[in-house]
Design a protein around this motif. Structure first.
Motif, PDB file in Angstrom:
ATOM      1  N   LEU A   1       0.824  -1.304  -0.020  1.00  0.00           N
ATOM      2  CA  LEU A   1       0.066   0.059  -0.018  1.00  0.00           C
ATOM      3  C   LEU A   1       1.019   1.276   0.047  1.00  0.00           C
ATOM      4  N   GLU A   2       1.933   1.405   0.712  1.00  0.00           N
ATOM      5  CA  GLU A   2       2.797   2.381   0.861  1.00  0.00           C
ATOM      6  C   GLU A   2       3.618   2.822  -0.479  1.00  0.00           C
ATOM      7  N   ALA A   3       3.470   1.447  -1.143  1.00  0.00           N
ATOM      8  CA  ALA A   3       4.512   1.698  -2.628  1.00  0.00           C
ATOM      9  C   ALA A   3       3.431   2.293  -3.671  1.00  0.00           C
ATOM     10  N   GLY A   4       2.198   2.533  -3.184  1.00  0.00           N
ATOM     11  CA  GLY A   4       1.272   3.009  -4.284  1.00  0.00           C
ATOM     12  C   GLY A   4       0.109   1.955  -4.795  1.00  0.00           C
ATOM     13  N   GLY A   5       0.440   0.931  -4.064  1.00  0.00           N
ATOM     14  CA  GLY A   5      -0.791  -0.352  -4.386  1.00  0.00           C
ATOM     15  C   GLY A   5      -2.144  -0.003  -3.941  1.00  0.00           C
ATOM     16  N   VAL A   6      -3.006  -0.737  -4.698  1.00  0.00           N
ATOM     17  CA  VAL A   6      -4.568  -0.780  -4.283  1.00  0.00           C
ATOM     18  C   VAL A   6      -4.957  -2.165  -4.388  1.00  0.00           C
ATOM     19  N   VAL A   7      -5.767  -2.104  -3.173  1.00  0.00           N
ATOM     20  CA  VAL A   7      -6.410  -3.551  -3.068  1.00  0.00           C
ATOM     21  C   VAL A   7      -7.779  -3.663  -3.170  1.00  0.00           C
ATOM     22  N   THR A   8      -8.433  -4.633  -3.793  1.00  0.00           N
ATOM     23  CA  THR A   8      -9.659  -4.667  -4.364  1.00  0.00           C
ATOM     24  C   THR A   8     -10.493  -6.004  -4.002  1.00  0.00           C
ATOM     25  N   LYS A   9     -11.553  -6.169  -3.999  1.00  0.00           N
ATOM     26  CA  LYS A   9     -12.369  -7.456  -4.024  1.00  0.00           C
ATOM     27  C   LYS A   9     -12.458  -8.053  -5.511  1.00  0.00           C
ATOM     28  N   PRO A  10     -12.425  -9.447  -5.654  1.00  0.00           N
ATOM     29  CA  PRO A  10     -12.489  -9.945  -6.833  1.00  0.00           C
ATOM     30  C   PRO A  10     -13.601  -9.433  -7.634  1.00  0.00           C
ATOM     31  N   SER A  11     -13.491  -9.227  -8.960  1.00  0.00           N
ATOM     32  CA  SER A  11     -14.440  -8.870  -9.869  1.00  0.00           C
ATOM     33  C   SER A  11     -14.755 -10.282 -10.588  1.00  0.00           C
ATOM     34  N   ASP A  12     -15.912  -9.922 -11.686  1.00  0.00           N
ATOM     35  CA  ASP A  12     -16.230 -11.092 -12.531  1.00  0.00           C
ATOM     36  C   ASP A  12     -15.273 -11.239 -13.794  1.00  0.00           C
ATOM     37  N   SER A  13     -14.243 -10.480 -14.078  1.00  0.00           N
ATOM     38  CA  SER A  13     -13.936 -10.857 -15.284  1.00  0.00           C
ATOM     39  C   SER A  13     -12.116 -10.631 -14.998  1.00  0.00           C
ATOM     40  N   LEU A  14     -11.486 -11.725 -15.874  1.00  0.00           N
ATOM     41  CA  LEU A  14     -10.131 -11.737 -15.963  1.00  0.00           C
ATOM     42  C   LEU A  14      -9.700 -11.556 -17.255  1.00  0.00           C
ATOM     43  N   ALA A  15     -10.355 -10.663 -17.915  1.00  0.00           N
ATOM     44  CA  ALA A  15      -9.996 -10.463 -19.649  1.00  0.00           C
ATOM     45  C   ALA A  15      -8.888  -9.592 -19.576  1.00  0.00           C
ATOM     46  N   ASN A  16      -8.714  -8.608 -18.498  1.00  0.00           N
ATOM     47  CA  ASN A  16      -7.731  -7.493 -18.695  1.00  0.00           C
ATOM     48  C   ASN A  16      -6.364  -7.921 -18.242  1.00  0.00           C
ATOM     49  N   PHE A  17      -5.998  -9.023 -17.952  1.00  0.00           N
ATOM     50  CA  PHE A  17      -4.665  -9.338 -17.488  1.00  0.00           C
ATOM     51  C   PHE A  17      -4.108 -10.259 -18.471  1.00  0.00           C
ATOM     52  N   ASP A  18      -2.556 -10.222 -18.396  1.00  0.00           N
ATOM     53  CA  ASP A  18      -1.460 -11.324 -19.023  1.00  0.00           C
ATOM     54  C   ASP A  18      -1.127 -12.583 -18.137  1.00  0.00           C
ATOM     55  N   VAL A  19      -1.239 -12.291 -17.037  1.00  0.00           N
ATOM     56  CA  VAL A  19      -0.654 -13.554 -16.344  1.00  0.00           C
ATOM     57  C   VAL A  19      -1.342 -13.243 -14.601  1.00  0.00           C
ATOM     58  N   VAL A  20      -1.394 -14.539 -14.001  1.00  0.00           N
ATOM     59  CA  VAL A  20      -2.012 -14.340 -12.682  1.00  0.00           C
ATOM     60  C   VAL A  20      -1.024 -15.024 -11.776  1.00  0.00           C
ATOM     61  N   VAL A  21      -0.966 -14.396 -10.485  1.00  0.00           N
ATOM     62  CA  VAL A  21      -0.046 -15.038  -9.384  1.00  0.00           C
ATOM     63  C   VAL A  21      -1.079 -15.540  -8.265  1.00  0.00           C
ATOM     64  N   ASP A  22      -1.115 -16.762  -8.006  1.00  0.00           N
ATOM     65  CA  ASP A  22      -2.062 -17.507  -6.972  1.00  0.00           C
ATOM     66  C   ASP A  22      -1.469 -17.330  -5.724  1.00  0.00           C
ATOM     67  N   ALA A  23      -1.838 -16.597  -4.797  1.00  0.00           N
ATOM     68  CA  ALA A  23      -1.418 -16.668  -3.412  1.00  0.00           C
ATOM     69  C   ALA A  23      -2.591 -16.731  -2.758  1.00  0.00           C
ATOM     70  N   LEU A  24      -3.602 -17.407  -2.802  1.00  0.00           N
ATOM     71  CA  LEU A  24      -4.413 -17.420  -2.060  1.00  0.00           C
ATOM     72  C   LEU A  24      -4.861 -18.477  -0.996  1.00  0.00           C
ATOM     73  N   LEU A  25      -4.358 -19.812  -1.055  1.00  0.00           N
ATOM     74  CA  LEU A  25      -4.390 -20.743  -0.104  1.00  0.00           C
ATOM     75  C   LEU A  25      -3.022 -21.287   0.274  1.00  0.00           C
ATOM     76  N   GLY A  26      -2.667 -21.416   1.043  1.00  0.00           N
ATOM     77  CA  GLY A  26      -1.099 -22.231   1.213  1.00  0.00           C
ATOM     78  C   GLY A  26      -1.320 -23.648   1.719  1.00  0.00           C
ATOM     79  N   THR A  27      -0.100 -24.093   2.259  1.00  0.00           N
ATOM     80  CA  THR A  27      -0.308 -25.581   2.618  1.00  0.00           C
ATOM     81  C   THR A  27      -0.940 -25.933   3.823  1.00  0.00           C
ATOM     82  N   GLY A  28      -1.948 -24.894   4.506  1.00  0.00           N
ATOM     83  CA  GLY A  28      -2.471 -25.409   5.744  1.00  0.00           C
ATOM     84  C   GLY A  28      -3.966 -25.713   5.446  1.00  0.00           C
ATOM     85  N   LEU A  29      -4.175 -25.900   4.091  1.00  0.00           N
ATOM     86  CA  LEU A  29      -5.638 -26.249   3.636  1.00  0.00           C
ATOM     87  C   LEU A  29      -5.837 -27.719   3.983  1.00  0.00           C
ATOM     88  N   LYS A  30      -6.952 -27.955   4.676  1.00  0.00           N
ATOM     89  CA  LYS A  30      -7.221 -29.267   5.199  1.00  0.00           C
ATOM     90  C   LYS A  30      -8.700 -29.758   4.639  1.00  0.00           C
TER      91      LYS A  30
END
Length: 491
Positions: free
Chosen positions: A103-132
């Motif tokens: 955030l201090e670097a000028g980043g913005v955080v939002t909730k997920p939207s319905d479309s992924l059409a405007n991106f080139d690549v995705v980084v998946d950092a949703l769920l780690g190794t603790g999922l059971k």
């Protein structure tokens, strides 16, 4: 980022990374920063022309890694969008620190939207190794949307939705193009369904891997390619055929002779000095035409059957055997011998009906056969292949080879996984070829464990060699023969 040959449970890594960091004098947030840098490095190397990045973050440390990636991309003038699933007010510890730095670097955080059409690549950092448990609600919807987008995905540590210990999919999982894992490779990344989701696997020890491996004992080992060197010892100049074992293959009921022919040819190509088959009389002529070096005999001849068993150094039984009373009789005769032996195919079906323990054999079930042997379902086997292979070995003795993507080998407390092989191997006769290879190695006086590890590796590498030349589709079991010989003799 070369891949290690040791694999760990998620709990081992979770506990061990703290001890390793302390032993190395490294702050935990520094590890998070290094993890983000490792992911960003893979991202830029794999997609040098990408500039529109979507980072999907959860609330744990996996999400914190994602925020580090997002900040690095922002600093490199990428168009960065971060979607956070959950309440950002609940982010804690090092993850919160990474979030605030973004955030201090000028980043913005939002909730997920319905479309992924405007991106080139995705980084998946949703769920780690603790999922059971199963993936639910908002995370489930986002994972499905990522997969539907067909965008390339770089997963942080593990694709979200994948069980880090078993490789099972917890309802749904991200189909990653690349996965970057840290400190200790998780055992769930290399077997079963995981191989459909991980993509290209990368590893970064984050500078503490030496301390980690010194403190944590691996539960699972990769079968190292270098093991093939054991097969390449030069033969004595005065060697004769009797020095390299006498292998006998039993099977080939009427109408099922092909299975035994594949097994026996694989056996002789794997270095057995002498190979004989005991099969239905109708198969003998075809066998002699296909490979006259193999001594084919009528399995209904009791005297010949007994003679061959007494002659043999090792026996393989099961390909095309059938499950009738005659097959049961022949299996009982083989099992009564003190010889090292391989049980496959129909022999495993009979074993499931008449269980026994034998510490001088290798069993080679696929998941369906494993389910019968453990009186459970294929789904249960595939939900935890590590537990399944250990249960099979404990119940039946000897060495168990649980076939499938990421074939597992267990001879007791330790489990080995084959990271070679390809989907082209999903074709009839592949298991018969493996049985022949294993029988040849046992006949050559390798121990059960050595034979299982070498046989699985040789089998998979031969398939990979052919796939490199001709592709995966249309790969035949018999295509492996020439590659088996080449691999054994390669300098």
């Amino acid at each position: 980022m070369s891949l290690p040959k040791l694999y760990y449970s998620s709990m081992q890594v979770k506990q061990g990374e703290v001890d390793a960091a302390n032993a190395s004098g490294v702050e935990m947030f520094t590890l998070m920063t290094r993890a983000g840098q490792a992911v960003f490095s893979v991202l830029t190397q794999s997609y040098p022309n990408a500039k529109r990045l979507l980072v999907c973050c959860g609330g744990g440390n996996n999400g914190g890694d994602g925020y580090v990636v997002a900040k690095l991309a922002l600093e490199q003038q990428w168009q960065v969008t971060v979607w956070h699933v959950g309440d950002t007010e609940k982010i804690r510890g090092d993850a919160k620190r990474a979030y605030q730095a973004y955030l201090e670097a000028g980043g913005v955080v939002t909730k997920p939207s319905d479309s992924l059409a405007n991106f080139d690549v995705v980084v998946d950092a949703l769920l780690g190794t603790g999922l059971k448990g199963p993936v639910r609600s908002e995370r489930l919807a986002l994972i499905l949307a990522i997969n539907d987008s067909c965008l390339p995905v770089v997963a942080v540590d593990i694709p979200s939705g994948l069980n880090a210990d078993t490789g099972a999919v917890m309802g749904c999982a991200v189909h990653a193009s690349h996965t970057v894992s840290f400190i200790g490779l998780k055992q769930g990344l290399v077997t079963g369904k995981a191989r459909d989701y991980v993509g290209t696997l990368h590893f970064d020890g984050l500078g503490v891997e030496k301390a980690f491996t010194q403190q944590c004992q691996a539960k699972v080992h990769a079968i190292p390619y270098e093991l093939l060197a054991l097969l390449r010892a030069p033969r004595s100049k005065s060697a004769h055929k009797g020095d390299f074992g006498k292998a006998v293959l039993v099977g080939g009921q009427l109408g099922m002779g092909g299975a035994l022919m594949l097994a026996s040819q694989a056996c002789i190509r794997s270095g057995a000095g002498l190979t004989a088959t005991l099969t239905h009389q109708a198969n003998i002529q075809a066998s002699l035409v296909a490979c006259p070096e193999i001594m084919a005999g009528d399995w209904q001849d009791d005297a010949l059957f007994e003679k061959r068993l007494n002659w043999a150094s090792a026996v393989g039984i099961g390909p095309g055997l059938g499950c009738d009373e005659f097959a049961k009789k022949r299996l009982n005769q083989v099992q009564s011998m003190a010889l090292p032996k391989v049980l496959d195919a129909d022999a495993l079906t009979l074993l499931s009906l008449y269980p026994n323990v034998d510490h001088n054999r290798i069993i080679t079930p696929h998941p369906g056969e494993a389910a019968r042997l453990l009186n459970t379902t294929v789904q249960t086997i595939e939900a935890d292949r590590y537990r399944a292979v250990m249960s099979l070995q404990k119940r039946y003795g000897g060495v168990c080879v649980l076939k499938g993507a990421g074939t597992l080998v267990c001879s007791g407390d330790e489990v080995y996984v084959c990271t070679n092989g390809n989907p082209g191997m999903a074709t009839g006769g592949m298991g018969d070829v493996l049985s022949g290879i294993l029988t040849a190695l046992l006949a050559n006086k390798y121990s059960l464990e050595q034979a299982a590890l070498l046989g699985v590796l040789l089998h998979s590498c031969a398939a990979d060699e052919d796939a490199k030349i001709n592709g995966e589709n249309g790969l035949l079991a018999s295509d492996l023969f020439a590659h088996i010989r080449r691999l054994i003799n390669k300098n």
